[in-house]
Design a protein around this motif. Sequence first.
Motif, PDB file in Angstrom:
ATOM      1  N   THR A  52     -13.817  -9.641 -43.182  1.00  0.00           N
ATOM      2  CA  THR A  52     -12.997  -9.082 -44.267  1.00  0.00           C
ATOM      3  C   THR A  52     -13.107  -7.559 -44.403  1.00  0.00           C
ATOM      4  O   THR A  52     -12.168  -6.925 -44.867  1.00  0.00           O
ATOM      5  N   ALA A  53     -14.219  -6.984 -43.978  1.00  0.00           N
ATOM      6  CA  ALA A  53     -14.396  -5.528 -44.139  1.00  0.00           C
ATOM      7  C   ALA A  53     -13.439  -4.730 -43.245  1.00  0.00           C
ATOM      8  O   ALA A  53     -13.218  -3.540 -43.479  1.00  0.00           O
ATOM      9  N   ILE A  54     -12.879  -5.373 -42.234  1.00  0.00           N
ATOM     10  CA  ILE A  54     -11.924  -4.661 -41.365  1.00  0.00           C
ATOM     11  C   ILE A  54     -10.542  -5.351 -41.382  1.00  0.00           C
ATOM     12  O   ILE A  54      -9.764  -5.239 -40.457  1.00  0.00           O
ATOM     13  N   MET A  78     -18.315   0.486 -32.231  1.00  0.00           N
ATOM     14  CA  MET A  78     -18.310   0.278 -33.681  1.00  0.00           C
ATOM     15  C   MET A  78     -17.026  -0.377 -34.160  1.00  0.00           C
ATOM     16  O   MET A  78     -16.006  -0.316 -33.480  1.00  0.00           O
ATOM     17  N   PRO A  79     -17.082  -1.014 -35.331  1.00  0.00           N
ATOM     18  CA  PRO A  79     -15.862  -1.592 -35.894  1.00  0.00           C
ATOM     19  C   PRO A  79     -14.910  -0.514 -36.405  1.00  0.00           C
ATOM     20  O   PRO A  79     -15.347   0.581 -36.775  1.00  0.00           O
ATOM     21  N   VAL A  80     -13.633  -0.831 -36.403  1.00  0.00           N
ATOM     22  CA  VAL A  80     -12.633   0.073 -36.963  1.00  0.00           C
ATOM     23  C   VAL A  80     -11.783  -0.706 -37.971  1.00  0.00           C
ATOM     24  O   VAL A  80     -11.177  -1.718 -37.623  1.00  0.00           O
ATOM     25  N   GLY A  81     -11.806  -0.236 -39.226  1.00  0.00           N
ATOM     26  CA  GLY A  81     -10.999  -0.851 -40.266  1.00  0.00           C
ATOM     27  C   GLY A  81     -10.003   0.166 -40.775  1.00  0.00           C
ATOM     28  O   GLY A  81      -8.912   0.343 -40.227  1.00  0.00           O
ATOM     29  N   ASN A  82     -10.412   0.893 -41.820  1.00  0.00           N
ATOM     30  CA  ASN A  82      -9.563   1.981 -42.313  1.00  0.00           C
ATOM     31  C   ASN A  82      -9.735   3.233 -41.446  1.00  0.00           C
ATOM     32  O   ASN A  82      -9.076   4.230 -41.645  1.00  0.00           O
ATOM     33  N   ALA A  83     -10.679   3.163 -40.522  1.00  0.00           N
ATOM     34  CA  ALA A  83     -10.897   4.151 -39.467  1.00  0.00           C
ATOM     35  C   ALA A  83     -11.584   5.442 -39.917  1.00  0.00           C
ATOM     36  O   ALA A  83     -11.650   6.419 -39.177  1.00  0.00           O
ATOM     37  N   GLY A  84     -12.125   5.441 -41.116  1.00  0.00           N
ATOM     38  CA  GLY A  84     -12.864   6.599 -41.600  1.00  0.00           C
ATOM     39  C   GLY A  84     -14.182   6.783 -40.856  1.00  0.00           C
ATOM     40  O   GLY A  84     -14.576   7.912 -40.540  1.00  0.00           O
ATOM     41  N   ASN A  85     -14.854   5.684 -40.561  1.00  0.00           N
ATOM     42  CA  ASN A  85     -16.198   5.806 -40.002  1.00  0.00           C
ATOM     43  C   ASN A  85     -16.189   6.327 -38.567  1.00  0.00           C
ATOM     44  O   ASN A  85     -17.001   7.170 -38.210  1.00  0.00           O
ATOM     45  N   ILE A  86     -15.272   5.850 -37.758  1.00  0.00           N
ATOM     46  CA  ILE A  86     -15.220   6.345 -36.374  1.00  0.00           C
ATOM     47  C   ILE A  86     -14.850   7.839 -36.385  1.00  0.00           C
ATOM     48  O   ILE A  86     -15.390   8.634 -35.604  1.00  0.00           O
ATOM     49  N   CYS A  96     -26.320  -8.939 -39.594  1.00  0.00           N
ATOM     50  CA  CYS A  96     -25.292  -8.026 -40.101  1.00  0.00           C
ATOM     51  C   CYS A  96     -24.129  -8.862 -40.615  1.00  0.00           C
ATOM     52  O   CYS A  96     -24.079 -10.065 -40.404  1.00  0.00           O
ATOM     53  N   GLU A  97     -23.188  -8.229 -41.280  1.00  0.00           N
ATOM     54  CA  GLU A  97     -22.026  -8.999 -41.719  1.00  0.00           C
ATOM     55  C   GLU A  97     -21.021  -9.121 -40.567  1.00  0.00           C
ATOM     56  O   GLU A  97     -21.121  -8.372 -39.579  1.00  0.00           O
ATOM     57  N   PRO A  98     -20.084 -10.050 -40.662  1.00  0.00           N
ATOM     58  CA  PRO A  98     -19.190 -10.295 -39.524  1.00  0.00           C
ATOM     59  C   PRO A  98     -18.518  -9.039 -38.962  1.00  0.00           C
ATOM     60  O   PRO A  98     -18.574  -8.795 -37.747  1.00  0.00           O
ATOM     61  N   LEU A 120     -24.084  -1.150 -36.822  1.00  0.00           N
ATOM     62  CA  LEU A 120     -24.034  -2.389 -37.612  1.00  0.00           C
ATOM     63  C   LEU A 120     -23.820  -1.975 -39.063  1.00  0.00           C
ATOM     64  O   LEU A 120     -24.770  -1.695 -39.801  1.00  0.00           O
ATOM     65  N   THR A 121     -22.552  -1.949 -39.452  1.00  0.00           N
ATOM     66  CA  THR A 121     -22.095  -1.273 -40.666  1.00  0.00           C
ATOM     67  C   THR A 121     -22.578  -1.862 -41.991  1.00  0.00           C
ATOM     68  O   THR A 121     -22.700  -1.146 -42.977  1.00  0.00           O
ATOM     69  N   GLY A 122     -22.823  -3.192 -42.016  1.00  0.00           N
ATOM     70  CA  GLY A 122     -23.196  -3.798 -43.288  1.00  0.00           C
ATOM     71  C   GLY A 122     -24.193  -4.935 -43.119  1.00  0.00           C
ATOM     72  O   GLY A 122     -24.304  -5.537 -42.044  1.00  0.00           O
ATOM     73  N   HIS A 123     -24.919  -5.250 -44.166  1.00  0.00           N
ATOM     74  CA  HIS A 123     -25.965  -6.287 -44.123  1.00  0.00           C
ATOM     75  C   HIS A 123     -25.368  -7.693 -44.166  1.00  0.00           C
ATOM     76  O   HIS A 123     -24.386  -7.940 -44.864  1.00  0.00           O
ATOM     77  N   SER A 152     -24.649  -1.141 -47.055  1.00  0.00           N
ATOM     78  CA  SER A 152     -23.657  -0.772 -46.035  1.00  0.00           C
ATOM     79  C   SER A 152     -23.640   0.746 -45.852  1.00  0.00           C
ATOM     80  O   SER A 152     -24.167   1.493 -46.675  1.00  0.00           O
ATOM     81  N   PHE A 153     -22.979   1.177 -44.773  1.00  0.00           N
ATOM     82  CA  PHE A 153     -22.881   2.612 -44.480  1.00  0.00           C
ATOM     83  C   PHE A 153     -22.074   3.354 -45.527  1.00  0.00           C
ATOM     84  O   PHE A 153     -22.085   4.586 -45.560  1.00  0.00           O
ATOM     85  N   LYS A 154     -21.349   2.624 -46.386  1.00  0.00           N
ATOM     86  CA  LYS A 154     -20.491   3.285 -47.375  1.00  0.00           C
ATOM     87  C   LYS A 154     -21.300   4.231 -48.275  1.00  0.00           C
ATOM     88  O   LYS A 154     -20.759   5.194 -48.817  1.00  0.00           O
ATOM     89  N   ASP A 155     -22.601   3.973 -48.398  1.00  0.00           N
ATOM     90  CA  ASP A 155     -23.456   4.832 -49.225  1.00  0.00           C
ATOM     91  C   ASP A 155     -23.518   6.267 -48.699  1.00  0.00           C
ATOM     92  O   ASP A 155     -23.714   7.203 -49.468  1.00  0.00           O
TER      93      ASP A 155
HETATM   94  C1  PLP Z   1     -15.837  -0.304 -44.429  1.00  0.00           C
HETATM   95  C2  PLP Z   1     -16.442  -1.142 -43.402  1.00  0.00           C
HETATM   96  C3  PLP Z   1     -16.015  -1.129 -42.058  1.00  0.00           C
HETATM   97  C4  PLP Z   1     -14.854  -0.330 -41.601  1.00  0.00           C
HETATM   98  O1  PLP Z   1     -15.063   1.046 -41.664  1.00  0.00           O
HETATM   99  P1  PLP Z   1     -13.806   2.021 -41.658  1.00  0.00           P
HETATM  100  O2  PLP Z   1     -14.353   3.345 -41.971  1.00  0.00           O
HETATM  101  O3  PLP Z   1     -12.892   1.500 -42.725  1.00  0.00           O
HETATM  102  O4  PLP Z   1     -13.187   1.900 -40.322  1.00  0.00           O
HETATM  103  C5  PLP Z   1     -16.687  -1.892 -41.140  1.00  0.00           C
HETATM  104  N1  PLP Z   1     -17.715  -2.686 -41.501  1.00  0.00           N
HETATM  105  C6  PLP Z   1     -18.160  -2.727 -42.776  1.00  0.00           C
HETATM  106  C7  PLP Z   1     -19.306  -3.604 -43.096  1.00  0.00           C
HETATM  107  C8  PLP Z   1     -17.540  -1.961 -43.761  1.00  0.00           C
HETATM  108  O5  PLP Z   1     -17.977  -2.031 -45.008  1.00  0.00           O
END
Ligand code: PLP
Length: 364
Positions: free
Chosen positions: A241-243, A186-194, A288-290, A325-328, A60-63
């Motif tokens: 679940t990631a968002i 792009m997806p927005v969850g905790n909103a760090g990535n955007i 990619c993941e959901p 596409l944030t995660g596999h 995932s992009f978290k790396d």
């Molecule tokens: C963390 C994550 C997100 C959300 O990213 P935020 O920075 O929290 O908005 C989206 N998709 C995947 C796969 C993630 O791991």
Amino acid sequence: MRNEGLINRYRDYMPVSDDTRIVTLSEGSTPLIPAYNLSKAIHPKLEIWLKYEGLNPTGSFKDRGMTMAITKAVEEGYKAVMCASTGNTSASAAAYAARAGIRCAVLIPEGKIALGKLSQAMIHGAKVIQIRGNFDEALTQVRKICEHNPIALVNSVNPFRIEGQKSGAFEIVDDFEGVAPDFQAMPVGNAGNISAYWKGYTEYHAAGKSKNRPVMLGFQAAGSAPIVLGHPVEQPQTFATAIRIGNPASWKTAEAARDESGGLIDMVTDDEIRAAYQKLAATEGVFCEPASASGVAGLIKLSAAGYFDDKTPAHSDKIRVTCILTGHGLKDPDSAIASAEETVTVDNDEAKILDAIGLEAVVA
Ligand SMILES: *Cc1c(COP(=O)(O)O)cnc(C)c1O
């Protein structure tokens, strides 16, 4: 050329010195894949590109954020890191902490973590603690613990995470040889990535490395859409679940990215996310993941509403859009199996197998 990781690749833009010991797993430099079939299917004017972040070392992009956060934690003398996670942050933190030789503890919402992610945190040797509570409650707890103890917090409220993550924008502009896409979805969850992408695009633009900046299009899941609704969501719901986050830590900076770019943050239903997730896999060969599919789901929604009809592309006859596409997909095999056609079992017999394939219908 060997991939020495994104800190080395973009050293001038990263908060490191010559003495910094870089903790890297050769993350970043992920492929940007043209999505010919999807583009055609969604809107005749669109030229969609997929930034396949699932090909980072832990999937995932978290790396991108974690190489920076763990590098700085080690530099600052920490012997332990901690995070709250919907899954991917814990997988990444565990891997980079293992590489650095420091300890890692993760707090996750009980039973809401995709299996692949949980297995990663466990095999990398993190202390994995499930709490009876959701992600937002886990994050509040971790912030408190890290404030009172010599443990580095490596959630995206850690500013070094954002510094690392902004490299995704640099890579896209470099791949397009000095131009940013017209739009980014792009997806927005905790909103760090955007927030991080917008920071990256803005820094590259200011440095003269990019002609322009994209319009940012963020998408939350309808059951977890606090930014769209304008208030926190107590019990966020979504199969992505990631968002599944009800009170994003980077709410303000995400809104700034939206407003400064002239973009929007909208929501997509689980059905729309699932349809996009299937389409990506079945028509582009990209798994990619959901949660990752919500950007594509958003493009489909906007396109159907006529959003792109009056937009004029800046650089060609097509509107260029990147989807992050944030995660596999392998992170969450359960969702894939639940979203696909069931397998069939037949006797080991040629006629029966051909019948099950439906070969006559296929080759006719
Ligand atoms: C963390 C994550 C997100 C959300 O990213 P935020 O920075 O929290 O908005 C989206 N998709 C995947 C796969 C993630 O791991």
